[in-house]
Structure formats: C-alpha cells, structure tokens
Design a protein around this motif. Sequence first.
Motif, short mmCIF file in Angstrom:
data_model
loop_
_atom_site.label_atom_id
_atom_site.label_comp_id
_atom_site.label_asym_id
_atom_site.label_seq_id
_atom_site.Cartn_x
_atom_site.Cartn_y
_atom_site.Cartn_z
N ASP A 18 0.83 -1.21 0.00
CA ASP A 18 0.00 0.00 0.00
C ASP A 18 0.86 1.26 0.00
OD1 ASP A 18 -2.34 -1.49 0.03
OD2 ASP A 18 -2.52 -1.43 2.22
N ALA A 19 1.96 1.23 0.76
CA ALA A 19 2.86 2.39 0.80
C ALA A 19 3.45 2.66 -0.58
CB ALA A 19 3.97 2.16 1.82
N LYS A 20 3.81 1.60 -1.30
CA LYS A 20 4.35 1.77 -2.65
C LYS A 20 3.30 2.32 -3.60
CE LYS A 20 6.05 -2.38 -3.31
NZ LYS A 20 6.81 -3.52 -3.85
N ALA A 21 2.09 1.77 -3.53
CA ALA A 21 1.03 2.17 -4.45
C ALA A 21 0.50 3.58 -4.16
CB ALA A 21 -0.12 1.16 -4.38
N ARG A 22 0.57 4.01 -2.90
CA ARG A 22 -0.01 5.30 -2.52
C ARG A 22 1.03 6.20 -1.86
NH1 ARG A 22 -4.31 2.74 1.08
NH2 ARG A 22 -4.59 4.85 1.83
N PHE A 23 2.24 6.22 -2.43
CA PHE A 23 3.35 6.93 -1.82
C PHE A 23 3.08 8.42 -1.63
CE2 PHE A 23 7.62 8.87 -1.76
CZ PHE A 23 8.12 8.24 -0.64
N SER A 24 2.45 9.07 -2.61
CA SER A 24 2.15 10.50 -2.48
C SER A 24 1.25 10.75 -1.28
CB SER A 24 1.47 11.02 -3.75
OG SER A 24 2.37 10.97 -4.83
N GLU A 25 0.27 9.90 -1.08
CA GLU A 25 -0.62 10.05 0.08
C GLU A 25 0.16 9.83 1.38
OE1 GLU A 25 -4.59 8.08 2.13
OE2 GLU A 25 -4.03 7.46 0.10
N LEU A 26 1.05 8.85 1.39
CA LEU A 26 1.86 8.58 2.58
C LEU A 26 2.67 9.83 2.94
CD1 LEU A 26 3.69 5.48 3.64
CD2 LEU A 26 5.08 7.50 3.31
N VAL A 27 3.29 10.48 1.94
CA VAL A 27 4.08 11.68 2.19
C VAL A 27 3.20 12.80 2.73
CG1 VAL A 27 5.47 13.49 1.10
CG2 VAL A 27 5.88 11.08 0.53
N ARG A 28 2.01 12.99 2.14
CA ARG A 28 1.09 14.02 2.65
C ARG A 28 0.73 13.75 4.10
NH1 ARG A 28 -1.03 13.64 -2.53
NH2 ARG A 28 -2.65 12.18 -1.90
N ARG A 29 0.48 12.49 4.44
CA ARG A 29 0.11 12.16 5.82
C ARG A 29 1.26 12.36 6.80
NH1 ARG A 29 -4.26 7.30 6.12
NH2 ARG A 29 -5.75 8.24 4.68
N VAL A 30 2.48 12.15 6.34
CA VAL A 30 3.63 12.43 7.21
C VAL A 30 3.59 13.89 7.64
CG1 VAL A 30 6.15 12.69 7.23
CG2 VAL A 30 5.13 10.60 6.33
#
Length: 95
Positions: free
Chosen positions: A19-31
């Motif tokens: 999921d982190a690979k597929a939604r990396f942009s979202e992961l960065v925004r959530r950081v």
Amino acid sequence: MSKTTSENAAPPGRWMLQDAKARFSELVRRVHSEGPQHVTVHGRDEVVVITAADFRRLSGQLTGSHLIEAIQSSPYRDMDLDVPREAMPVRDVLL
C-alpha cells in the motif's frame, strides 16, 4: 476466498509495504499532516517515514548553533581567561 484491501487494512499511521508503494504520495502528505508513518512487512514494523526536518533534528546534524547559543547566553561570556600556552616543538619538514 481472498481478503480485500479494506478487510486487510493497517491501522491509522501504519501502512503495509504494498500500500505504501502504491499510494506513496498520500503517505508523504500524511507524514506532514499526521506525523510519522510506519511501514510494515509481514506485519512487523520495518521503517518509519518522517519529514526531512524531523530527520535533521533527530540525526543531530552538527551545525554548531547549540554551542554558539550556549556561549552567548552564558553569564561568563565577558570574562577574560588567561590561558597559559606551552611552546610546542616544531619539527623539520622536507618538501
């Protein structure tokens, strides 16, 4: 019967690697909005994604700013120190 992603979803702040690979942009925004995000592999925490500013603060990159602040805030900063110097022997150097 296979599980869907929603049935298999990780708790908030935790991401399965795929999921982190597929939604990396979202992961960065959530950081930036929610803080550190944990990425798991086979159910175990493997890495934590943090902001660059947090990384610099935690890694203690040496800038000297803390030493300068400490010296400037010292009540003894105007004190004259008489530090004796020892003469050091000089060796001959062939160039």
